[in-house]
Design an enzyme around this catalytic site. Structure first.
Site, PDB file in Angstrom:
ATOM      1  N   PHE A 121       0.816  -1.221   0.000  1.00 39.10           N
ATOM      2  CA  PHE A 121       0.000   0.000   0.000  1.00 39.10           C
ATOM      3  C   PHE A 121       0.847   1.268   0.000  1.00 39.10           C
ATOM      4  CE2 PHE A 121      -0.041   2.451   3.969  1.00 39.10           C
ATOM      5  CZ  PHE A 121       0.779   1.672   4.769  1.00 39.10           C
ATOM      6  N   LYS A 122       2.128   1.135   0.355  1.00 45.11           N
ATOM      7  CA  LYS A 122       2.974   2.337   0.410  1.00 45.11           C
ATOM      8  C   LYS A 122       3.084   3.020  -0.955  1.00 45.11           C
ATOM      9  CE  LYS A 122       5.377   1.294   4.657  1.00 45.11           C
ATOM     10  NZ  LYS A 122       4.800  -0.025   5.025  1.00 45.11           N
ATOM     11  N   ASP A 123       2.853   2.264  -2.034  1.00 41.51           N
ATOM     12  CA  ASP A 123       2.859   2.880  -3.363  1.00 41.51           C
ATOM     13  C   ASP A 123       1.759   3.934  -3.517  1.00 41.51           C
ATOM     14  OD1 ASP A 123       4.946   1.274  -4.380  1.00 41.51           O
ATOM     15  OD2 ASP A 123       3.543  -0.316  -4.923  1.00 41.51           O
TER      16      ASP A 123
END
Ligand SMILES: *Cc1c(COP(=O)(O)O)cnc(C)c1O
Length: 477
Positions: A121-123
């Protein structure tokens, strides 16, 4: 919109002024001076909006026109949230939804946040940050050297976001030989001139200590324009607020309905964005904080005691991206909880920063926590394995270990009539070994990533020596 420090002793600054930095000069974290409010009419207007329009609608209330003109903000958002960037969907999902939902059963959904280039999810936030950095640096005529330490997910998300960006170089330290083969290959196979992978002989904390030492050298930091993209960056939190709205709108028909979110948590960045979403008007019922064995947050939400553990007391688990000893964004929520009393914040964090703990029950603030919707739970390795098996057998969906932490706690705490969205924070292909242990089979990997481990890799191996790392930065800038 100006941003103020939780510790109350730094000047208020604009979004782009705080974008490239980390902590405020007084040691606090930046928060919006006031919360914009999205009304019932605003929410109605958002129904049916594409992710890009939603992101613009929300972010344009957090960024001043005089700071980043809205036409430019639009361009940056449109460039970031494209189907081609977030294409690693589950079967049947539409990549152009950017964060599609996946229904498991009535009132139980996954919110897919991990369809970006590094399968985590960091993208979602980091890709936006890459484009914002490039824009702000060009406007100021500046450059930056981002220095970071990673045990896996953050480093790869940062590198994929910053690769090829003008004015940005990335120096990413990782513990030599300690990341998974997949994570190593993902980072080290990047061939871009502005990406430098430095494998430090030692563990993650050794790499982290070097980053701190370099950042504490004020003269070096200024001369070589050392920047950071760590989890306390406000731009990352702001970007993450958007998908809470997207998830809410996807599973409701009218604004009188509430939904709950379950968030696999480490540094409290993701769930902090949920808190912000709630404060600006999203009808959220529960914000469920799910931890693994590193349960410093679960302890707080059960007892009112915040007691960071120290890295020596941090367990290595099968959901490694949540293996933290203290939750660096937690200060943001406590700031609101104590009524934005910055003197109180200085007092509380003086205890934390000198290795201690604080007790908000004793201080009289803990009884207000339910007003903010927070609830919590934790899981262990056995729970995660069971949850992965259960989800696979019952719904035909394979989830990763971090998402399993979230789903396990979500199932325990959900209310029958309130939709619960579990944030899917990584895809199973990223943590193959754990899936093999749970299911006996290797999870499906996106076609383009097959053979990733066989690609040529670029990295330098170094002793855990601050001067050597500084010399490397100097010779490459
Ligand atoms: C970073 C990460 C988390 C934890 O998110 P926080 O914002 O630090 O709470 C959870 N799952 C995965 C897969 C991650 O990469």
């Amino acid at each position: 919109m100006k941003y103020i420090s939780t510790r109350g002793q730094s000047p208020a600054l604009t979004f782009s002024e705080i974008l490239l930095g980390g902590l405020a000069p007084d040691g606090g974290l930046y928060m919006p001076e006031t919360y914009p409010q999205f009304s019932d009419d605003d929410l109605n207007a958002m129904r049916g909006m594409h992710y890009r329009d939603l992101a613009f609608t929300i972010l344009s209330r957090l960024v001043d026109e005089s700071d980043i003109p809205s036409a430019d903000l639009r361009t940056i958002i449109d460039k970031t949230y494209r189907a081609e960037v977030y294409g690693f969907t589950h079967a049947g999902q539409n990549a152009d939804d950017i964060t599609p939902t996946l229904k498991l059963e009535d009132n139980l959904y996954l919110l897919s946040l991990s369809n970006g280039p590094t399968l985590a999810f960091k993208d979602m936030a980091m890709q936006l940050l890459g484009n914002l950095f490039e824009y702000v640096l060009a406007k100021k005529g500046e450059t930056t050297n981002i220095l970071g330490a990673t045990s896996g997910d953050t480093g790869s998300a940062a590198e994929y976001a910053m690769r090829g960006k003008k004015g940005v170089r990335v120096f990413m330290l990782s513990p030599h030989g300690k990341m998974s083969r997949f994570q190593t290959a993902q980072m080290f196979s990047l061939q871009d001139d502005n990406i430098f992978n430095i494998a430090i002989k030692g563990v993650f904390d050794d790499a982290q200590d070097i980053v701190k030492a370099v950042s504490n050298d004020i003269a070096f930091k200024a001369q070589y324009k050392i920047g950071a993209v760590n989890s306390i960056n406000w731009g990352r939190i702001a970007a993450q607020v958007v998908y809470y709205f997207k998830g809410y709108l996807a599973v409701t028909k009218e604004n009188t309905q509430k939904v709950s979110f379950a968030v696999p948590s480490g540094n409290f960045g993701n769930v902090c964005a949920g808190h912000i979403a709630r404060m600006i008007g999203l009808p959220i019922d529960q914000l469920v904080v799910a931890t693994n064995e590193n349960d410093v947050l679960d302890e707080f939400f059960k007892t009112g005691v915040y007691r960071p553990r120290g890295s020596a007391n941090t367990y290595q688990t099968s959901s490694p991206s949540m293996d933290i000893s203290k939750a660096s964004n937690f200060e943001r929520f406590v700031f609101d909880l104590v009524g934005r009393d910055s003197a109180k914040m200085r007092e509380l964090w003086h205890k934390v920063d000198t290795g201690g703990a604080f007790d908000l029950k004793a201080e009289g603030y803990f009884s207000q926590v339910p007003d903010y919707g927070f609830a919590s739970g934790s899981s262990n390795h056995q729970n995660r394995m069971q949850t992965i098996r259960h989800t696979h057998h019952t719904y035909g969906v394979t989830i990763d270990t971090h998402t399993a932490d979230g789903l396990k706690v979500a199932i325990e705490l959900r209310k029958p009539d309130v939709p619960m969205l579990v944030l899917e924070t990584a895809l199973p292909a990223k943590f193959e070994d754990a899936i093999v242990e749970a299911l006996g089979t290797v999870p499906e990997r996106p076609a383009i990533l097959k053979g990733l481990e066989g690609l040529p890799q670029r990295s330098v191996v170094m002793d855990g020596d601050v001067d050597a790392v500084k010399a490397f930065i100097v010779s490459n800038t």
